[in-house]
Write a protein that holds these residues in place. Structure first.
Motif, PDB file in Angstrom:
ATOM      1  N   LEU A 137       0.854  -1.195   0.000  1.00  0.00           N
ATOM      2  CA  LEU A 137       0.000   0.000   0.000  1.00  0.00           C
ATOM      3  C   LEU A 137       0.882   1.235   0.000  1.00  0.00           C
ATOM      4  N   GLN A 138       0.417   2.287  -0.633  1.00  0.00           N
ATOM      5  CA  GLN A 138       1.149   3.555  -0.634  1.00  0.00           C
ATOM      6  C   GLN A 138       0.187   4.681  -0.274  1.00  0.00           C
ATOM      7  N   ILE A 139       0.630   5.529   0.660  1.00  0.00           N
ATOM      8  CA  ILE A 139      -0.184   6.678   1.048  1.00  0.00           C
ATOM      9  C   ILE A 139       0.710   7.913   1.111  1.00  0.00           C
ATOM     10  N   ARG A 140       0.085   9.082   1.045  1.00  0.00           N
ATOM     11  CA  ARG A 140       0.795  10.355   1.184  1.00  0.00           C
ATOM     12  C   ARG A 140       0.440  10.971   2.530  1.00  0.00           C
ATOM     13  N   LEU A 141       1.470  11.417   3.232  1.00  0.00           N
ATOM     14  CA  LEU A 141       1.266  12.016   4.549  1.00  0.00           C
ATOM     15  C   LEU A 141       1.765  13.455   4.522  1.00  0.00           C
ATOM     16  N   LYS A 142       0.838  14.402   4.716  1.00  0.00           N
ATOM     17  CA  LYS A 142       1.193  15.819   4.685  1.00  0.00           C
ATOM     18  C   LYS A 142       1.635  16.277   6.075  1.00  0.00           C
ATOM     19  N   LYS A 157      -5.338   6.149   9.445  1.00  0.00           N
ATOM     20  CA  LYS A 157      -6.325   5.093   9.255  1.00  0.00           C
ATOM     21  C   LYS A 157      -6.201   4.562   7.834  1.00  0.00           C
ATOM     22  N   VAL A 158      -5.970   3.266   7.710  1.00  0.00           N
ATOM     23  CA  VAL A 158      -5.686   2.659   6.415  1.00  0.00           C
ATOM     24  C   VAL A 158      -6.777   1.656   6.069  1.00  0.00           C
ATOM     25  N   ASN A 159      -7.343   1.789   4.872  1.00  0.00           N
ATOM     26  CA  ASN A 159      -8.284   0.797   4.351  1.00  0.00           C
ATOM     27  C   ASN A 159      -7.487  -0.271   3.605  1.00  0.00           C
ATOM     28  N   VAL A 230     -10.763 -10.140   4.039  1.00  0.00           N
ATOM     29  CA  VAL A 230     -11.933  -9.287   3.845  1.00  0.00           C
ATOM     30  C   VAL A 230     -11.467  -7.831   3.889  1.00  0.00           C
ATOM     31  N   ASN A 231     -12.314  -6.940   3.414  1.00  0.00           N
ATOM     32  CA  ASN A 231     -11.986  -5.512   3.476  1.00  0.00           C
ATOM     33  C   ASN A 231     -12.119  -5.013   4.914  1.00  0.00           C
ATOM     34  N   GLY A 232     -11.157  -4.213   5.354  1.00  0.00           N
ATOM     35  CA  GLY A 232     -11.191  -3.693   6.706  1.00  0.00           C
ATOM     36  C   GLY A 232     -10.358  -2.433   6.828  1.00  0.00           C
ATOM     37  N   THR A 233     -10.244  -1.935   8.041  1.00  0.00           N
ATOM     38  CA  THR A 233      -9.435  -0.744   8.306  1.00  0.00           C
ATOM     39  C   THR A 233      -8.542  -1.009   9.515  1.00  0.00           C
ATOM     40  N   GLU A 255       2.532  -3.973   7.022  1.00  0.00           N
ATOM     41  CA  GLU A 255       1.338  -3.154   7.263  1.00  0.00           C
ATOM     42  C   GLU A 255       0.534  -2.919   5.988  1.00  0.00           C
ATOM     43  N   GLY A 256       0.849  -3.661   4.929  1.00  0.00           N
ATOM     44  CA  GLY A 256       0.078  -3.559   3.693  1.00  0.00           C
ATOM     45  C   GLY A 256      -1.098  -4.526   3.712  1.00  0.00           C
ATOM     46  N   HIS A 257      -1.575  -4.912   2.515  1.00  0.00           N
ATOM     47  CA  HIS A 257      -2.677  -5.873   2.429  1.00  0.00           C
ATOM     48  C   HIS A 257      -2.251  -7.223   2.986  1.00  0.00           C
TER      49      HIS A 257
END
Length: 394
Positions: A137-142, A157-159, A230-233, A255-257
């Motif tokens: 997973l890749q996210i941007r943190l400002k 919070k990561v989906n 399953v999909n979660g957060t 901490e990815g899928h």
């Protein structure tokens, strides 16, 4: 233990072309392949080392970075390295499953053809595919400059895909069992043999029935449909070191899928993005602040309190300070990310000319207008002319 030079690992020169590198890799990979060296830990390590060297030297971009920086390129952030220290680009270190997958992807034929075993799988029908790793997973943190200056902790919070609670990630219903795939007989791969003018051609591909796993679930879990996920957060805490900047990233292993049916989880890659600041401008690890100063304070001098990234600080304005002068406040900037020390805060003085004056103020200034000390001297005109010349490149 220090890593060996990749060229030395493959036994090729630094000027070797792609064909020579592939040839050397194939020869060594076949020599040290686990199927040819069962229960030989030393051969397995050599096989992984060979795979890692080939992953770098067969990629023009990664090879160029390695030629320039050596193994140090693996730890370079901001897109400068091989990908978080992962030469394969899977977001993890080199393991046996990655090395085996690379070997198969090079199209070197089936294991039976290579080692003379025949049949759909080698080593007594041992399944070649390992549990699949979850996607990254890749996210941007400002971040604000103040957070960058001190370092911080952020909860995000990561989906993502998480293990199914009903089957604990196995994908199997209660009392169900996993059986050998009837199509590939547990090998995880199917072989298609065709004839050509040049002889027999063997093509190996992942088995579609079991998705290359070699096993199937007799009764899949009703909640996840046999996927094990399953999909979660999930809320994750990220430690941000002081001194980061836009383009840096922080890898969080696992901490990815979640992996399919109990496979290892992928990684979470946190990309740093710096927010624009209302009063500060960042240049490297220094920060610049434009400070409006009144004419009396600039002429007579003053002690003023100004903002910094970590609070407020006192600054002395010397008598006769000119507009545009830069005052340096040591170690009031941003800490160096990869070394000791802190940048400075540069304060640019901007003398403010009032636009609204009372009658008494106008009278006071009129009395001072004729003062010789308040009139620009010849040197002042000369300085203005020199700056004008520089601006126009005369």
């Amino acid at each position: 233990m220090a890593k060996r030079d990749y060229y030395e690992v493959l036994g090729v020169s630094k000027g070797a072309d792609a064909a020579d590198i592939k040839k050397a890799y194939r020869k060594l990979a076949m020599k040290y392949h686990p199927d040819k060296n069962p229960d030989n830990k030393e051969a397995e390590e050599k096989f992984k080392e060979i795979a890692e060297a080939y992953a770098i030297l067969s990629n023009d971009q990664k090879r160029a970075k390695y030629d320039r920086f050596g193994h140090a390129a693996e730890n370079m952030g901001g897109g400068g390295g091989f990908g978080g220290g992962d030469p394969f680009g899977f977001g993890c270190g080199v393991d046996l499953s990655d090395a085996l997958r690379q070997f198969m992807e090079q199209g070197f034929g089936g294991f039976g053809d290579i080692f003379g075993g025949g049949g759909g799988s080698s080593s007594g029908g041992r399944r070649r595919s390992s549990r699949r790793k979850g996607a990254d997973l890749q996210i941007r943190l400002k971040l604000d400059l103040e957070e960058i200056a001190t370092g911080t902790k952020k909860k995000i919070k990561v989906n993502k895909k998480i293990n199914c609670a009903t089957c604990s990630g196995s994908g199997s219903a209660k009392y169900s069992k996993t059986v050998v795939c009837p199509v590939c007989k547990g090998s995880g791969a199917v072989r298609n043999v065709s004839q050509s003018l040049f002889g027999q051609f063997v093509n190996i591909s992942a088995c579609q029935r079991c998705s290359g796993e070699g096993q199937i679930i007799e009764n899949p879990c009703a909640t996840c449909g046999g996927d094990g996920r399953v999909n979660g957060t999930k809320t994750i805490e990220v430690n941000i070191p002081a001194g980061v900047k836009t383009g840096n990233y922080i890898p969080l292993n696992g901490e990815g899928h979640a992996g399919k049916r109990g496979g290892p989880a992928g990684d979470l890659i946190v990309h740093i993005e710096e927010k624009p600041h209302s009063i500060f401008e960042r240049r490297g690890d220094d920060v610049i602040l434009v400070l409006p100063v009144s004419f009396p304070d600039a002429a007579l001098g003053a002690n003023v309190e100004i903002p910094t990234l970590t609070g407020k600080a006192k600054l002395t304005i010397s008598p006769g300070t000119q507009s545009g002068k830069i005052l340096r406040m040591r170690s009031k900037g941003i800490p160096h990310l990869n070394g000791a020390g802190i940048g400075d805060q540069l304060v640019q003085v901007q003398v403010v000319v009032p636009t609204k004056l009372s009658a008494d103020e106008k009278k006071t200034l009129a009395n001072l207008q004729s003062s010789e000390n308040l009139k620009p001297g010849s040197n002042s005109f000369k300085n203005v002319f020199e700056r004008f010349k520089d601006a126009l490149n005369i």
